[in-house]
Scaffold this active site. Structure first.
Site, PDB file in Angstrom:
ATOM      1  CD1 TRP A 152      11.795   0.135  -1.816  1.00 42.96           C
ATOM      2  CD2 TRP A 152      13.661   1.466  -1.458  1.00 42.96           C
ATOM      3  NE1 TRP A 152      12.297   0.685  -2.838  1.00 42.96           N
ATOM      4  CE2 TRP A 152      13.142   1.887  -2.483  1.00 42.96           C
ATOM      5  CE3 TRP A 152      14.335   2.470  -0.681  1.00 42.96           C
ATOM      6  CZ2 TRP A 152      13.496   2.716  -3.451  1.00 42.96           C
ATOM      7  CZ3 TRP A 152      14.965   3.377  -1.537  1.00 42.96           C
ATOM      8  CH2 TRP A 152      14.474   3.541  -2.825  1.00 42.96           C
ATOM      9  CG  ASN A 153      11.339   5.944   1.347  1.00 39.22           C
ATOM     10  OD1 ASN A 153      10.633   5.195   1.616  1.00 39.22           O
ATOM     11  ND2 ASN A 153      11.243   7.167   1.109  1.00 39.22           N
ATOM     12  CE  LYS A 176       4.653  -6.253   1.485  1.00 35.37           C
ATOM     13  NZ  LYS A 176       6.301  -6.519   1.517  1.00 35.37           N
ATOM     14  N   GLY A 229       3.837   3.974  -0.490  1.00 40.93           N
ATOM     15  CA  GLY A 229       4.535   3.574  -1.303  1.00 40.93           C
ATOM     16  C   GLY A 229       4.216   3.750  -2.804  1.00 40.93           C
ATOM     17  N   GLY A 230       4.381   3.203  -3.978  1.00 42.01           N
ATOM     18  CA  GLY A 230       4.372   4.053  -5.148  1.00 42.01           C
ATOM     19  C   GLY A 230       2.806   3.821  -5.753  1.00 42.01           C
ATOM     20  CD  GLU A 251       0.692   9.976   3.673  1.00 39.22           C
ATOM     21  OE1 GLU A 251       0.983  10.641   2.688  1.00 39.22           O
ATOM     22  OE2 GLU A 251      -0.087  10.457   4.456  1.00 39.22           O
ATOM     23  CG  LEU A 252      -0.147   6.960  -3.004  1.00 43.00           C
ATOM     24  CD1 LEU A 252      -0.914   6.729  -4.296  1.00 43.00           C
ATOM     25  CD2 LEU A 252       0.428   5.378  -2.721  1.00 43.00           C
ATOM     26  CB  CYS A 285       7.602  10.354  -0.631  1.00 45.70           C
ATOM     27  SG  CYS A 285       7.665  10.934   1.179  1.00 45.70           S
ATOM     28  CD  GLU A 384       7.907   9.205  -6.648  1.00 46.96           C
ATOM     29  OE1 GLU A 384       7.335   7.973  -6.894  1.00 46.96           O
ATOM     30  OE2 GLU A 384       7.970   9.609  -5.376  1.00 46.96           O
TER      31      GLU A 384
HETATM   32  P1  NAD Z   1       6.433   0.032  -3.674  1.00 52.86           P
HETATM   33  O1  NAD Z   1       4.985   0.370  -4.068  1.00 52.86           O
HETATM   34  O2  NAD Z   1       7.035  -0.808  -4.757  1.00 52.86           O
HETATM   35  O3  NAD Z   1       6.333  -0.673  -2.432  1.00 52.86           O
HETATM   36  C1  NAD Z   1       5.932  -0.597  -1.169  1.00 52.86           C
HETATM   37  C2  NAD Z   1       5.062  -1.689  -0.568  1.00 52.86           C
HETATM   38  O4  NAD Z   1       4.135  -2.137  -1.050  1.00 52.86           O
HETATM   39  C3  NAD Z   1       6.322  -2.637  -0.413  1.00 52.86           C
HETATM   40  O5  NAD Z   1       6.032  -3.242   1.145  1.00 52.86           O
HETATM   41  C4  NAD Z   1       5.541  -3.746  -1.321  1.00 52.86           C
HETATM   42  O6  NAD Z   1       6.206  -5.175  -0.926  1.00 52.86           O
HETATM   43  C5  NAD Z   1       4.305  -3.634  -1.367  1.00 52.86           C
HETATM   44  N1  NAD Z   1       3.642  -4.026  -2.582  1.00 52.86           N
HETATM   45  C6  NAD Z   1       3.837  -4.127  -3.740  1.00 52.86           C
HETATM   46  N2  NAD Z   1       2.838  -4.718  -4.430  1.00 52.86           N
HETATM   47  C7  NAD Z   1       1.864  -4.903  -3.613  1.00 52.86           C
HETATM   48  C8  NAD Z   1       0.539  -5.401  -3.647  1.00 52.86           C
HETATM   49  N3  NAD Z   1       0.015  -5.708  -5.102  1.00 52.86           N
HETATM   50  N4  NAD Z   1      -0.205  -5.415  -2.657  1.00 52.86           N
HETATM   51  C9  NAD Z   1       0.214  -5.057  -1.579  1.00 52.86           C
HETATM   52  N5  NAD Z   1       1.510  -4.513  -1.280  1.00 52.86           N
HETATM   53  C10 NAD Z   1       2.385  -4.573  -2.254  1.00 52.86           C
HETATM   54  O7  NAD Z   1       7.279   1.395  -3.324  1.00 52.86           O
HETATM   55  P2  NAD Z   1       8.719   1.367  -2.713  1.00 52.86           P
HETATM   56  O8  NAD Z   1       9.395   1.136  -4.100  1.00 52.86           O
HETATM   57  O9  NAD Z   1       8.935   0.479  -1.789  1.00 52.86           O
HETATM   58  O10 NAD Z   1       8.887   2.840  -2.254  1.00 52.86           O
HETATM   59  C11 NAD Z   1       8.927   3.796  -3.170  1.00 52.86           C
HETATM   60  C12 NAD Z   1       7.718   4.598  -3.101  1.00 52.86           C
HETATM   61  O11 NAD Z   1       7.110   5.035  -2.162  1.00 52.86           O
HETATM   62  C13 NAD Z   1       7.920   6.043  -3.956  1.00 52.86           C
HETATM   63  O12 NAD Z   1       6.863   6.102  -4.969  1.00 52.86           O
HETATM   64  C14 NAD Z   1       7.650   6.915  -3.045  1.00 52.86           C
HETATM   65  O13 NAD Z   1       7.341   8.276  -3.466  1.00 52.86           O
HETATM   66  C15 NAD Z   1       6.836   6.288  -1.953  1.00 52.86           C
HETATM   67  N6  NAD Z   1       6.707   6.935  -0.986  1.00 52.86           N
HETATM   68  C16 NAD Z   1       5.787   7.660  -0.136  1.00 52.86           C
HETATM   69  C17 NAD Z   1       5.764   8.356   1.066  1.00 52.86           C
HETATM   70  C18 NAD Z   1       4.785   9.231   1.567  1.00 52.86           C
HETATM   71  O14 NAD Z   1       4.714   9.708   2.485  1.00 52.86           O
HETATM   72  N7  NAD Z   1       3.879  10.076   0.585  1.00 52.86           N
HETATM   73  C19 NAD Z   1       6.870   8.065   1.869  1.00 52.86           C
HETATM   74  C20 NAD Z   1       8.078   7.211   1.215  1.00 52.86           C
HETATM   75  C21 NAD Z   1       7.913   6.583  -0.232  1.00 52.86           C
END
Ligand code: NAD
Length: 491
Positions: A152-153, A176, A229-230, A251-252, A285, A384
């Site tokens: 979402w960020n 998605k 994501g996370g 990318e986490l 991130c 984090e």
């Molecule tokens: P999140 O992991 O909660 O969600 C990310 C996405 O994954 C969402 O679209 C979510 O609906 C989906 N998702 C959740 N569970 C899933 C599953 N089991 N299977 C498939 N998809 C699933 O992350 P968030 O809270 O949206 O974002 C914050 C995180 O993202 C932080 O940890 C941040 O560091 C990371 N991030 C990393 C980068 C990078 O480039 N390294 C950039 C931005 C954010």
């Protein structure tokens, strides 16, 4: 008035199969401003079927590289022309400032132009082989349907990091977006149609990660998963990809250090460290969430940093005078406050901030927070926060600085502040991190690779080589003699 958004499947606005919707709350006003589909696996199936058909269809599969490049450039132009609308959608979804989001959109346009420039430079090779009468060459082919899962960020920007190289290579996709911020991606997807990409090349399905994420990553017709994501959901996605023997880029998160030596230009370092953690309310991130500071300057440096932190203006993200908007969503707000309370319990001192603030229209903010007296074994130094919380650790030698920098399981970004050029290069070589910034912080570009070591991810995004992550190589052997030697000479 509440706006209702639909999925985009095969070029059409598609209501979710079960007819359910999720509310999208504006974190500044705390009012529901939009509804997005609460999709189910049926919607994922439809989208993957559309993307698979588009991948085979001559309208996309048969298009010349030159024409594909023109579509990409047109898309970049449309992102630029619609930057204000896209930025506004993101502000409403995630509360980041309009100024920041607008800047991001203008840069996002460059990603489509840059990868558009690579479309007609995808080349195979003629390979000299030790096989007389045989000609061997390689073809570089797209993978197929790419699942793209984004957080979402900074949704539109982070999507571009995947979508631009994937489209340039000739793939199709199902996106998605995060359930917390989907509308900018849907707004962007309209531009893909307007640019002239064939229907079905780009599809968007909204919904909860737990409800539709696994249906997408485990779908038999997906060729690759590209995820941001996370670590928790990233691990689930990686396992799903592995079970189907598919590649994945991840990318986490991070726990990135800003390392300030006593010989640094301290004016610059204060700006870099403060911006590194407090910009975007730390919801980035690469947030520089650990300050590693030389003993000799610790107290003076922390005092200067706290002075900047206290003067950061929190408020309406649409106001140009605002530095930081509200926390993007309630679960994230609760997580940040829990981490601050945990830091206190672990024995850290809250040198500034540490409290929540309610904005004029009800939005939730967290004060820029500096925790001192942190040691590497504390959870606040390891986990984090994804919020405006800085952990300060001290070192006395370069060796100690390296050990502290590398003392977490993350490795996304690192800032090194020194005027000693030899030290800058020594540190850059020894810090385990996908990006190292010397006397600067948070720099990224479509022309340069970005990604993480260890728990921060797998693979890279950005730069020329990234197009290879969306291609596969076929080796073609041709017998030029017209004669096939007998398989079993004595028969
Ligand atoms: P999140 O992991 O909660 O969600 C990310 C996405 O994954 C969402 O679209 C979510 O609906 C989906 N998702 C959740 N569970 C899933 C599953 N089991 N299977 C498939 N998809 C699933 O992350 P968030 O809270 O949206 O974002 C914050 C995180 O993202 C932080 O940890 C941040 O560091 C990371 N991030 C990393 C980068 C990078 O480039 N390294 C950039 C931005 C954010």
């Amino acid at each position: 008035m509440t706006a209702r958004y639909e999925n985009l499947i095969d070029g059409h606005d598609c209501p979710p199969a079960q007819g359910a919707y999720l509310d999208s709350e504006n974190p500044w006003t705390t009012q529901v401003w939009a509804q997005i589909p609460r999709s189910t696996p049926e919607d994922i199936d439809r989208a993957v079927a559309a993307a698979s058909a588009a991948f085979r269809n001559a309208a996309w599969a048969g298009i010349s590289a030159t024409k594909r490049a023109a579509l990409m450039r047109r898309l970049g132009d449309l992102v630029e022309a619609n930057a204000k609308e896209l930025a506004l959608a993101e502000v409403r979804d995630n509360g980041k400032t309009y100024t920041e989001m607008l800047r991001q959109m203008l840069n996002t346009a460059e990603w489509y132009r840059y990868y558009g420039g690579l479309c007609d430079k995808i080349e195979g090779r003629v390979i000299p082989v030790e096989a007389p009468g045989h000609f061997n060459y390689t073809l570089r082919e797209p993978l197929g349907v790419i699942a793209m899962i984004i957080p979402w960020n900074s949704p539109v920007r982070l999507l571009a990091w995947k979508l631009a190289p994937a489209l340039a290579a000739g793939n199709t996709c199902v996106i998605k977006p995060s359930e917390h911020a989907s509308t900018s991606t849907l707004t962007f997807a309209r531009l893909v149609r307007e640019a002239g990409f064939p229907d079905g090349v780009v599809n968007v399905v909204c919904g909860l990660g737990a409800e539709i994420g696994p249906a997408l990553t485990d779908h038999p017709d997906i060729a690759k998963v590209a995820f941001t994501g996370g670590v928790g959901s990233g691990t689930a996605v990686y396992v799903a990809a592995a079970k189907r023997m598919r590649p994945a880029t991840l990318e986490l998160g991070g726990k990135s250090p800003n390392i300030v030596f006593a010989d640094a230009d301290l004016d610059a370092a204060v700006q870099g460290v403060a911006g590194g953690i407090f910009a975007s309310g730390g919801q980035s991130c690469v947030a520089g969430s650990r300050l590693l500071v030389a003993d000799a300057i610790h107290d003076a440096f922390v005092a200067r940093l706290a002075d900047v932190a206290r003067r950061i203006r929190m408020g309406d993200p649409m106001d140009a005078a605002t530095h930081v908007g509200p926390v993007a969503n309630r679960p994230q707000f609760e997580h940040i406050m829990k981490m601050i309370s945990m830091a206190r319990d672990e024995g850290a001192t809250i040198a500034c901030g540490g409290e929540s603030v309610t904005g004029a229209q009800g939005g939730l903010f967290v004060q820029p927070t500096i925790c001192t007296g942190v040691t590497a074994d504390m959870r606040i130094a390891q986990e984090e926060v994804f919020g405006p919380v800085l952990s300060v650790l001290r070192f006395s030698t370069e060796e100690e600085a390296v050990a502290l920098a590398n003392s977490t399981r993350f490795g996304l970004g690192a800032g090194i502040w020194t005027t000693d050029v030899g030290r800058a290069h020594r540190m850059a070589a020894r810090v385990r991190s996908g990006s190292v910034w010397v006397n600067t912080y948070r720099m990224t570009s479509q022309t340069s690779p970005f990604g993480g070591f260890d728990l921060s991810g797998v693979g890279r995004e950005g730069g020329q080589a990234m197009i290879d992550a969306y291609l596969q190589t076929k080796s073609v052997w041709v017998n030029t003699t017209g004669v096939m030697a007998p398989a079993f000479p004595s028969l």
